[in-house]
Enzyme design. Structure first.
Site, PDB file in Angstrom:
ATOM      1  N   TYR A   1       9.198 -53.777  22.807  1.00  0.00           N
ATOM      2  CA  TYR A   1      10.176 -53.265  21.841  1.00  0.00           C
ATOM      3  C   TYR A   1      11.614 -53.328  22.370  1.00  0.00           C
ATOM      4  O   TYR A   1      12.482 -52.597  21.869  1.00  0.00           O
ATOM      5  CB  TYR A   1       9.813 -51.836  21.423  1.00  0.00           C
TER       6      TYR A   1
ATOM      7  N   LYS B   1      -1.929 -49.623  16.017  1.00  0.00           N
ATOM      8  CA  LYS B   1      -1.233 -48.657  16.879  1.00  0.00           C
ATOM      9  C   LYS B   1      -2.101 -47.427  17.206  1.00  0.00           C
ATOM     10  O   LYS B   1      -3.136 -47.204  16.562  1.00  0.00           O
ATOM     11  CB  LYS B   1       0.067 -48.236  16.181  1.00  0.00           C
TER      12      LYS B   1
ATOM     13  N   HIS C   1       1.726 -52.929  13.647  1.00  0.00           N
ATOM     14  CA  HIS C   1       2.901 -53.787  13.863  1.00  0.00           C
ATOM     15  C   HIS C   1       2.538 -55.183  13.376  1.00  0.00           C
ATOM     16  O   HIS C   1       1.410 -55.635  13.556  1.00  0.00           O
ATOM     17  CB  HIS C   1       3.267 -53.865  15.354  1.00  0.00           C
TER      18      HIS C   1
ATOM     19  N   GLU D   1       5.647 -63.037  20.780  1.00  0.00           N
ATOM     20  CA  GLU D   1       4.779 -61.858  20.942  1.00  0.00           C
ATOM     21  C   GLU D   1       3.348 -62.257  21.301  1.00  0.00           C
ATOM     22  O   GLU D   1       2.691 -61.583  22.103  1.00  0.00           O
ATOM     23  CB  GLU D   1       4.820 -61.017  19.655  1.00  0.00           C
TER      24      GLU D   1
ATOM     25  N   ASN E   1       2.963 -45.288  12.309  1.00  0.00           N
ATOM     26  CA  ASN E   1       2.746 -46.060  11.080  1.00  0.00           C
ATOM     27  C   ASN E   1       1.687 -47.156  11.202  1.00  0.00           C
ATOM     28  O   ASN E   1       1.732 -48.161  10.505  1.00  0.00           O
ATOM     29  CB  ASN E   1       4.080 -46.592  10.545  1.00  0.00           C
TER      30      ASN E   1
END
Ligand code: ADP
Ligand code: MG
Length: 140
Positions: A51, A11, A117, A128, A114
Site C-alpha cells: 500500500y 482481506k 482488494h 501486484e 471492506n
C-alpha cells in the site's frame, strides 16, 4: 475484450468471517477463473510495501495494521476484461455506497474493513501479481 489477469486479496475481516468460499463463488459466477491462490499472514513490511501508494493518506497506519490483523488470501483472477470486471463485482470502496449484490455490499462492514482488494489498472495488476506470486504458482 482481451483476456486479462488481475490481483485480488480477500482481506482479514472476510477470512475471519469465513467468507472465502462465498467470495470465491461470486468471483466464479462472474466468469473469472482463480488461477492462483494462497492463504498467508502478512508482516507489517509486506502491507506497507503493498500500500506504499497510500503512504501519505491519513488512513495508512490503520490500513496496514488491519492488513496484518489476520490471514489474507491472495489470488490471481483471469478472464475477459478481468481488471474492470472484478472492480465491478467488488463494489464501491465504502460498502455503504456499494451496489446491492456486490462483494462489499454483501460482506463488508465498513470502509476500512471492506473485505477485498482488486487492482485498479492492468499495469498495477502486473506489478501486484509479481509482488505476490512466482510465475510457476500461477496455473491458467
Ligand atoms: P480500493 O480498495 O477500492 O481500491 P483505495 O485504493 O482508495 O480503495 O484504498 C485502499 C484501501 O484503503 C481501501 O480498500 C480501504 O480499505 C482503505 N481506505 C480507503 N479510503 C479510506 C478511508 N477514507 N478511511 C479508511 N480506510 C480507507
Ligand atoms: Mg485501490
Amino acid at each position: 475484450m482481451a483476456i486479462e489477469r488481475t490481483f485480488s486479496i480477500i482481506k482479514p475481516d472476510a477470512t475471519k468471517g469465513n467468507h472465502t468460499g462465498g467470495i470465491n463463488a461470486m468471483i466464479e459466477a462472474a466468469g473469472l477463473r482463480i488461477v492462483a491462490q494462497k492463504r498467508v499472514k502478512w508482516k507489517l513490511a509486506d502491507a506497507k510495501k503493498f500500500y506504499a501508494v497510500h503512504a501519505k493518506r491519513p488512513f495508512f497506519k490503520d490500513l496496514v495494521k488491519f492488513m496484518v490483523s489476520g490471514p489474507v488470501v491472495v489470488q490471481v483472477l483471469e478472464g475477459n476484461d478481468a481488471v474492470k470486471k472484478y472492480r465491478d463485482i467488488m463494489g464501491a470502496t465504502n460498502p455503504k455506497e456499494a451496489a446491492a449484490g456486490t462483494i462489499r455490499a454483501t460482506f463488508a462492514k465498513s470502509i476500512d474493513e471492506n473485505s477485498v482488494h482488486g487492482s485498479d489498472s492492468i499495469e498495477n495488476a502486473k506489478k501486484e501479481i509479481k509482488q505476490n506470486f512466482k510465475a510457476k504458482e500461477i496455473v491458467g
